[in-house]
Motif scaffolding. Structure first.
Motif, PDB file in Angstrom:
ATOM      1  N   ALA A 184     -16.353 -11.569  40.773  1.00  0.00           N
ATOM      2  CA  ALA A 184     -17.189 -10.455  40.334  1.00  0.00           C
ATOM      3  C   ALA A 184     -16.741 -10.008  38.953  1.00  0.00           C
ATOM      4  CB  ALA A 184     -17.082  -9.296  41.321  1.00  0.00           C
ATOM      5  N   VAL A 185     -17.688  -9.716  38.071  1.00  0.00           N
ATOM      6  CA  VAL A 185     -17.364  -9.273  36.716  1.00  0.00           C
ATOM      7  C   VAL A 185     -18.285  -8.136  36.307  1.00  0.00           C
ATOM      8  CG1 VAL A 185     -16.567 -11.575  36.033  1.00  0.00           C
ATOM      9  CG2 VAL A 185     -18.942 -10.922  35.588  1.00  0.00           C
ATOM     10  N   GLY A 186     -17.818  -7.363  35.342  1.00  0.00           N
ATOM     11  CA  GLY A 186     -18.671  -6.394  34.687  1.00  0.00           C
ATOM     12  C   GLY A 186     -19.243  -6.982  33.413  1.00  0.00           C
ATOM     13  N   GLY A 187     -20.459  -6.593  33.069  1.00  0.00           N
ATOM     14  CA  GLY A 187     -21.062  -7.031  31.818  1.00  0.00           C
ATOM     15  C   GLY A 187     -20.682  -6.097  30.685  1.00  0.00           C
ATOM     16  N   LEU A 188     -20.482  -6.667  29.499  1.00  0.00           N
ATOM     17  CA  LEU A 188     -20.087  -5.878  28.339  1.00  0.00           C
ATOM     18  C   LEU A 188     -21.138  -5.848  27.240  1.00  0.00           C
ATOM     19  CD1 LEU A 188     -16.383  -7.094  27.992  1.00  0.00           C
ATOM     20  CD2 LEU A 188     -17.126  -4.815  28.731  1.00  0.00           C
ATOM     21  N   ARG A 189     -22.033  -6.848  27.231  1.00  0.00           N
ATOM     22  CA  ARG A 189     -22.958  -6.985  26.113  1.00  0.00           C
ATOM     23  C   ARG A 189     -24.384  -7.194  26.637  1.00  0.00           C
ATOM     24  NH1 ARG A 189     -20.753  -7.398  21.337  1.00  0.00           N
ATOM     25  NH2 ARG A 189     -22.522  -8.530  20.483  1.00  0.00           N
TER      26      ARG A 189
ATOM     27  N   GLY B 263     -24.217   6.951  31.875  1.00  0.00           N
ATOM     28  CA  GLY B 263     -24.146   7.141  33.317  1.00  0.00           C
ATOM     29  C   GLY B 263     -22.725   7.399  33.754  1.00  0.00           C
ATOM     30  N   ALA B 264     -22.523   7.312  35.061  1.00  0.00           N
ATOM     31  CA  ALA B 264     -21.234   7.696  35.631  1.00  0.00           C
ATOM     32  C   ALA B 264     -20.166   6.634  35.461  1.00  0.00           C
ATOM     33  CB  ALA B 264     -21.405   8.004  37.125  1.00  0.00           C
ATOM     34  N   GLY B 265     -20.537   5.425  35.092  1.00  0.00           N
ATOM     35  CA  GLY B 265     -19.559   4.348  35.003  1.00  0.00           C
ATOM     36  C   GLY B 265     -19.590   3.488  36.250  1.00  0.00           C
ATOM     37  N   VAL B 266     -18.613   2.596  36.359  1.00  0.00           N
ATOM     38  CA  VAL B 266     -18.592   1.609  37.431  1.00  0.00           C
ATOM     39  C   VAL B 266     -17.979   2.200  38.690  1.00  0.00           C
ATOM     40  CG1 VAL B 266     -17.878  -0.713  38.057  1.00  0.00           C
ATOM     41  CG2 VAL B 266     -18.233  -0.123  35.656  1.00  0.00           C
ATOM     42  N   GLY B 267     -18.551   1.865  39.854  1.00  0.00           N
ATOM     43  CA  GLY B 267     -17.992   2.273  41.129  1.00  0.00           C
ATOM     44  C   GLY B 267     -17.765   1.072  42.030  1.00  0.00           C
ATOM     45  N   GLN B 268     -16.748   1.170  42.885  1.00  0.00           N
ATOM     46  CA  GLN B 268     -16.400   0.045  43.750  1.00  0.00           C
ATOM     47  C   GLN B 268     -17.546  -0.343  44.667  1.00  0.00           C
ATOM     48  OE1 GLN B 268     -12.464  -0.090  45.676  1.00  0.00           O
ATOM     49  NE2 GLN B 268     -13.523  -0.259  47.635  1.00  0.00           N
ATOM     50  N   GLU B 269     -18.236   0.620  45.235  1.00  0.00           N
ATOM     51  CA  GLU B 269     -19.295   0.298  46.195  1.00  0.00           C
ATOM     52  C   GLU B 269     -20.421  -0.484  45.536  1.00  0.00           C
ATOM     53  OE1 GLU B 269     -20.498  -0.519  49.623  1.00  0.00           O
ATOM     54  OE2 GLU B 269     -18.682   0.688  49.372  1.00  0.00           O
TER      55      GLU B 269
ATOM     56  N   THR C   5     -17.826 -10.857  26.465  1.00  0.00           N
ATOM     57  CA  THR C   5     -19.053 -10.774  27.254  1.00  0.00           C
ATOM     58  C   THR C   5     -18.857 -10.127  28.619  1.00  0.00           C
ATOM     59  OG1 THR C   5     -19.501 -12.963  26.286  1.00  0.00           O
ATOM     60  CG2 THR C   5     -21.053 -12.156  27.934  1.00  0.00           C
ATOM     61  N   LEU C   6     -17.710 -10.408  29.245  1.00  0.00           N
ATOM     62  CA  LEU C   6     -17.466 -10.038  30.631  1.00  0.00           C
ATOM     63  C   LEU C   6     -16.085  -9.420  30.779  1.00  0.00           C
ATOM     64  CD1 LEU C   6     -18.495 -13.508  32.142  1.00  0.00           C
ATOM     65  CD2 LEU C   6     -19.996 -11.490  31.959  1.00  0.00           C
ATOM     66  N   VAL C   7     -15.922  -8.563  31.787  1.00  0.00           N
ATOM     67  CA  VAL C   7     -14.602  -8.021  32.108  1.00  0.00           C
ATOM     68  C   VAL C   7     -14.335  -8.247  33.595  1.00  0.00           C
ATOM     69  CG1 VAL C   7     -15.548  -5.682  32.446  1.00  0.00           C
ATOM     70  CG2 VAL C   7     -13.092  -5.992  31.973  1.00  0.00           C
ATOM     71  N   ASN C   8     -13.089  -8.614  33.898  1.00  0.00           N
ATOM     72  CA  ASN C   8     -12.714  -9.055  35.235  1.00  0.00           C
ATOM     73  C   ASN C   8     -11.238  -8.715  35.457  1.00  0.00           C
ATOM     74  OD1 ASN C   8     -11.216 -11.797  36.353  1.00  0.00           O
ATOM     75  ND2 ASN C   8     -12.941 -11.221  37.645  1.00  0.00           N
TER      76      ASN C   8
ATOM     77  N   VAL D  87     -22.290 -11.135  37.559  1.00  0.00           N
ATOM     78  CA  VAL D  87     -22.293  -9.816  36.931  1.00  0.00           C
ATOM     79  C   VAL D  87     -22.777  -8.798  37.965  1.00  0.00           C
ATOM     80  CG1 VAL D  87     -23.158  -8.400  35.034  1.00  0.00           C
ATOM     81  CG2 VAL D  87     -22.752 -10.856  34.678  1.00  0.00           C
ATOM     82  N   THR D  88     -21.876  -7.912  38.383  1.00  0.00           N
ATOM     83  CA  THR D  88     -22.225  -6.931  39.415  1.00  0.00           C
ATOM     84  C   THR D  88     -22.619  -5.582  38.822  1.00  0.00           C
ATOM     85  OG1 THR D  88     -19.886  -6.305  39.601  1.00  0.00           O
ATOM     86  CG2 THR D  88     -20.702  -7.992  41.125  1.00  0.00           C
ATOM     87  N   ASP D  89     -22.301  -5.351  37.553  1.00  0.00           N
ATOM     88  CA  ASP D  89     -22.549  -4.046  36.936  1.00  0.00           C
ATOM     89  C   ASP D  89     -22.388  -4.190  35.435  1.00  0.00           C
ATOM     90  OD1 ASP D  89     -19.594  -3.143  36.054  1.00  0.00           O
ATOM     91  OD2 ASP D  89     -19.497  -4.205  37.956  1.00  0.00           O
ATOM     92  N   MET D  90     -22.859  -3.195  34.688  1.00  0.00           N
ATOM     93  CA  MET D  90     -22.547  -3.096  33.269  1.00  0.00           C
ATOM     94  C   MET D  90     -21.372  -2.136  33.143  1.00  0.00           C
ATOM     95  SD  MET D  90     -24.514  -5.290  32.028  1.00  0.00           S
ATOM     96  CE  MET D  90     -24.238  -5.065  30.259  1.00  0.00           C
ATOM     97  N   ASP D  91     -20.338  -2.545  32.443  1.00  0.00           N
ATOM     98  CA  ASP D  91     -19.094  -1.795  32.415  1.00  0.00           C
ATOM     99  C   ASP D  91     -19.304  -0.407  31.803  1.00  0.00           C
ATOM    100  OD1 ASP D  91     -16.422  -2.448  33.363  1.00  0.00           O
ATOM    101  OD2 ASP D  91     -15.773  -1.988  31.320  1.00  0.00           O
TER     102      ASP D  91
END
Length: 265
Positions: free
Chosen positions: A87-92, A211-217, A175-178, A201-205
């Motif tokens: 699972a990764v967050g998107g950065l761009r 918005g509120a930012g990334v959440g685990q759920e 591009t991605l954060v993990n 990509v599960t979310d945008m970082d």
């Protein structure tokens, strides 16, 4: 002990891959116990090992995973090619939630992990291209909607990034954060195995959108919703994997005096 030549390391939410008839094996390593028992079963006509990176119940947080034991255990079972969904967050803006990216570069921003099997002597790993080109090609050929290339920055965790950190990573062109891609990729190369990451990509970082930012759920739910898709992609990839013989992922050590054990060599 049973053997396999291909392995899948399951990431967040990916705790099973093989059929019920798979054999579970205990592997003792010089580095302690792997994250879980290794399962071995047949996929697309090949013997495949499966290891959940975080354990069967996600008991191992990213900064506390025994990466050295995991990769050594797989190599000791005969594995030469490793597919690593994560699972990764998107950065761009070129990626979006739901995209599956096959990254071609990695930036390591971890700081508490044991990053190598080398504990003595001069033994320097060539790592300009951290992912196996042959494996990346096989993954990309298995799905028409995959994103080819991108840089994944690996942070220590277990917390998510601040907005400032996320904005900094994006500004570098990453591009991605993990949280788990390092030292896993380098350890696989030290074990002379081909390795490719398959990043959902599960979310945008936090810094990539308001918005509120990334959440685990949010992360866990997105990964659960894509499990069947990833399983199908992995099955297609296993069926089309190239012969690892002669790949530079293994041959880099031909003229190097290794100061650590690579099982099976």
């Amino acid at each position: 002990m049973s053997a396999a030549d291909v392995a899948v390391i399951g990431g967040t939410g990916f705790y099973a891959f093989l059929d019920d008839g798979a054999e579970s094996v205990t592997v003792d390593t010089p580095y302690g116990a792997p994250s879980a028992l290794v399962s071995i079963g047949r996929v697309a006509g090949r013997e495949v090992a499966f290891l959940p990176r975080h354990g069967m119940r996600h008991e191992h947080p990213p900064h506390a995973i025994n990466y050295r034991a995991n990769l050594w255990a797989l190599r000791s079972l005969g594995v030469r090619q490793v597919l690593a969904p994560c699972a990764v967050g998107g950065l761009r803006p070129e990626v979006a939630p739901g995209d599956v990216v096959v990254p071609d570069q990695l930036v390591d921003r971890t700081f508490r992990r044991v990053p190598s099997y080398v504990e003595t002597g001069a033994c320097h790993l060539p790592f300009a291209d951290p992912y196996c080109g042959r494996l990346r090609g096989a993954v990309l050929a298995s799905g028409p909607d995959l994103v080819d290339g991108g840089t994944m920055v690996v942070i220590e965790g277990p917390r998510f990034s601040t907005r400032a950190e996320s904005q900094h990573y994006a500004a570098q062109g990453w591009t991605l954060v993990n949280m788990t891609g390092s030292p896993e990729a380098a350890l696989a190369r030290e074990m002379q195995m081909c390795y490719a990451s398959i990043a959902l990509v599960t979310d945008m970082d936090a810094g990539a959108e308001s918005g509120a930012g990334v959440g685990q759920e949010e992360v866990f739910a997105r990964f659960r919703a894509n499990l069947d898709r990833l399983t199908g992609l992995l099955t297609e990839t296993v069926a089309a994997l190239p012969d690892p013989a002669g790949c530079s992922c293994a041959t880099w050590a031909d003229d190097v005096e290794l100061t650590y054990e690579v099982p099976g060599t």
